[in-house]
Enzyme design. Structure first.
Site, PDB file in Angstrom:
ATOM      1  N   ASP A 205      -4.783 -13.188   1.346  1.00 35.03           N
ATOM      2  CA  ASP A 205      -5.435 -11.911   1.672  1.00 35.03           C
ATOM      3  C   ASP A 205      -6.939 -12.112   1.848  1.00 35.03           C
ATOM      4  O   ASP A 205      -7.737 -11.219   1.566  1.00 35.03           O
ATOM      5  CB  ASP A 205      -5.159 -10.869   0.588  1.00 35.03           C
ATOM      6  CG  ASP A 205      -5.518  -9.445   1.030  1.00 35.03           C
ATOM      7  OD1 ASP A 205      -5.644  -9.211   2.252  1.00 35.03           O
ATOM      8  OD2 ASP A 205      -5.696  -8.571   0.160  1.00 35.03           O
TER       9      ASP A 205
ATOM     10  N   ARG B 198      11.784   4.078 -16.253  1.00 34.47           N
ATOM     11  CA  ARG B 198      12.754   5.034 -15.716  1.00 34.47           C
ATOM     12  C   ARG B 198      12.664   5.172 -14.199  1.00 34.47           C
ATOM     13  O   ARG B 198      13.475   5.861 -13.586  1.00 34.47           O
ATOM     14  CB  ARG B 198      12.577   6.402 -16.385  1.00 34.47           C
ATOM     15  CG  ARG B 198      13.076   6.448 -17.829  1.00 34.47           C
ATOM     16  CD  ARG B 198      13.127   7.866 -18.368  1.00 34.47           C
ATOM     17  NE  ARG B 198      11.782   8.407 -18.536  1.00 34.47           N
ATOM     18  CZ  ARG B 198      11.060   8.262 -19.650  1.00 34.47           C
ATOM     19  NH1 ARG B 198      11.557   7.590 -20.688  1.00 34.47           N
ATOM     20  NH2 ARG B 198       9.856   8.790 -19.746  1.00 34.47           N
TER      21      ARG B 198
ATOM     22  N   HIS C  98       0.858  -1.190   0.000  1.00 32.15           N
ATOM     23  CA  HIS C  98       0.000   0.000   0.000  1.00 32.15           C
ATOM     24  C   HIS C  98       0.890   1.235   0.000  1.00 32.15           C
ATOM     25  O   HIS C  98       0.787   2.100   0.868  1.00 32.15           O
ATOM     26  CB  HIS C  98      -0.948  -0.017   1.200  1.00 32.15           C
ATOM     27  CG  HIS C  98      -2.011  -1.057   1.105  1.00 32.15           C
ATOM     28  ND1 HIS C  98      -3.180  -0.866   0.411  1.00 32.15           N
ATOM     29  CD2 HIS C  98      -2.064  -2.327   1.599  1.00 32.15           C
ATOM     30  CE1 HIS C  98      -3.925  -1.963   0.486  1.00 32.15           C
ATOM     31  NE2 HIS C  98      -3.263  -2.866   1.199  1.00 32.15           N
TER      32      HIS C  98
END
Length: 427
Positions: free
Chosen positions: A282, A235, A203
């Site tokens: 989860d 990048r 998160h």
């Protein structure tokens, strides 16, 4: 000194620590694995009073599954439930081959977090030997990114400070998921690592620089890779790129068919050393509940729709899938052999938690947390926790496959390129 009760699980295909599948017998002495043999010594059968023989013909025998991220199940939310309700969940999880879990507390206001942690500590302190083993507590938040908070409440994240997390550090906190880019995060990471807590990034809006700084202070890996984090950019690879490239970092994957596409999972599996891959579910309280059920989770209405948990906006809010289904999914999508999928859900989480000396392997002297899987469909036939039979599917035993399975007979399937059948994903 009394002779321990013996359980012999005979003639099964054993999932051994080195990934080899070998036909053999596991001898359980009391709560531990006494030995692993090719054939049963006749001397063990002389005293029938304390010997139970179970045929593993037509089955695989593996270590018990260990799930690092369990928010609840069967209608029970670990953030708000009492001790009795949580224990009822732990009593049912062996049906899914799950023998160890981190009880996960998600973001809430500080007073509510303290109450939840106290309850979970009570559950751990009074754990029942025949139920799924609570290995500790996972704090998922509230020291998280507001941008990638998912369904975590914004008010709890905004209010959270370093001191709040430190005040929650009861004896059994084993993992903390946090955003390493937050103010004073590096200080918090150092203190958690010093106390023996595993720190996982999740998160998070961390860019490459912030995440590398977190890793330098002790971040061990990433919670639910790809989900609720800054996306990869060539990048600025950030959390995703570094986690895939760094061979020392663990990645925890949710293979429910909703959190990550099979090709994204394949990218992680191909990129990482096998020993750094961990399956986690989860799962939240909708796991094990009927389709279209609705519950309140993190203060929001969340429903089970087509096998996944979504809030009113249609965003994922945890998972409805159990860990055994995640194992089957990797096999069905041709992403891993059964033995590799099993170690990702048993051996590796045990080692991550520092429990690899006694859990997560079929090995002499290890705790007898075991799962018997049918070879033909990988359904769960039986589960032992601490050497005690905690679940048995009698139908699987009465309909055993009596053919001689090959040591190389690992189930395989077809990976869909776009979309997955409900038969594959049903939990």
């Amino acid at each position: 000194m009394p002779i321990p009760n013996l359980t012999l699980i005979t003639n099964a295909q054993l999932i051994l620590p080195n990934g080899v599948i070998r036909r053999g017998t596991v001898i359980v002495e009391g709560s531990r694995i006494g030995d692993i043999v090719d054939t049963v010594p006749g001397s063990l059968l002389l005293n029938q009073d304390n010997v139970q023989v179970i045929s593993g013909e037509g089955h695989y025998l593996s270590p018990g599954l260990i799930d690092l991220q369990v928010n609840g199940a069967y209608g029970v939310d670990f953030n708000s439930a009492g001790i009795k309700a949580i224990n009822q969940v732990l009593g049912k999880l062996p049906e899914r081959g799950i023998t160890g879990v981190l009880l996960t507390a998600v973001s809430a206001q500080q007073a509510d977090m303290l109450k939840t942690v106290n309850t979970l500590e009570e559950v751990i302190h009074h754990k029942h030997p025949a139920k799924t083993r609570p290995l500790g507590i996972h704090l998922e938040g509230p020291f998280l990114s507001t941008k990638y908070r998912g369904t975590h409440p914004l008010s709890a994240i905004d209010a959270c400070r370093v001191e709040d997390i430190l005040s929650l550090l009861s004896p059994h906190i084993r993992q903390v998921t946090l955003a390493p880019e937050r103010n004073r995060a590096l200080e918090l990471i150092e203190q958690l690592v010093r106390r023996g807590v595993r720190v996982s990034a999740g998160h998070s809006n961390a860019d490459t620089e912030h995440f590398l700084k977190g890793v330098s202070k002790g971040v061990a890996g990433v919670t639910h890779l790809y989900n609720a984090m800054r996306p990869f950019h060539h990048r600025d690879p950030g959390i995703t790129g570094i986690a895939l490239a760094d061979p020392n970092l663990y990645v925890q994957l949710i293979a429910d068919g909703f959190h990550a596409h099979p090709y994204a999972l394949e990218m992680a599996i191909r990129s990482k050393p096998l020993e750094k891959l961990i399956l986690a579910s989860d799962m939240m309280q909708l796991a094990g509940m009927p389709e279209k059920s609705s519950v309140t989770f993190t203060g929001q209405s969340v429903s089970a729709r087509n096998g996944c948990a979504v809030n009113a906006e249609g965003n994922l809010a945890g998972s409805c899938s159990f860990l055994d289904q995640c194992v089957r999914n990797l096999v069905a999508w041709d992403l891993a052999s059964f033995s590799d999928a099993v170690v990702m859900a048993s051996t590796h989480p045990a080692e991550y938690l520092g429990e690899g000396h006694q859990l997560g392997k079929l090995q002499r002297g290890y705790l007898a947390d075991l799962v018997l899987w049918k070879e033909d469909d990988l359904s769960i036939s039986a589960t032992w926790v601490n050497g005690e039979l905690s679940y048995q599917n009698q139908q699987n035993f009465t309909r055993q496959n009596t053919q001689e399975p090959s040591a190389n007979n690992q189930p395989t399937g077809h990976r869909a390129s776009n979309g997955f059948s409900q038969e594959q994903l049903a939990s």
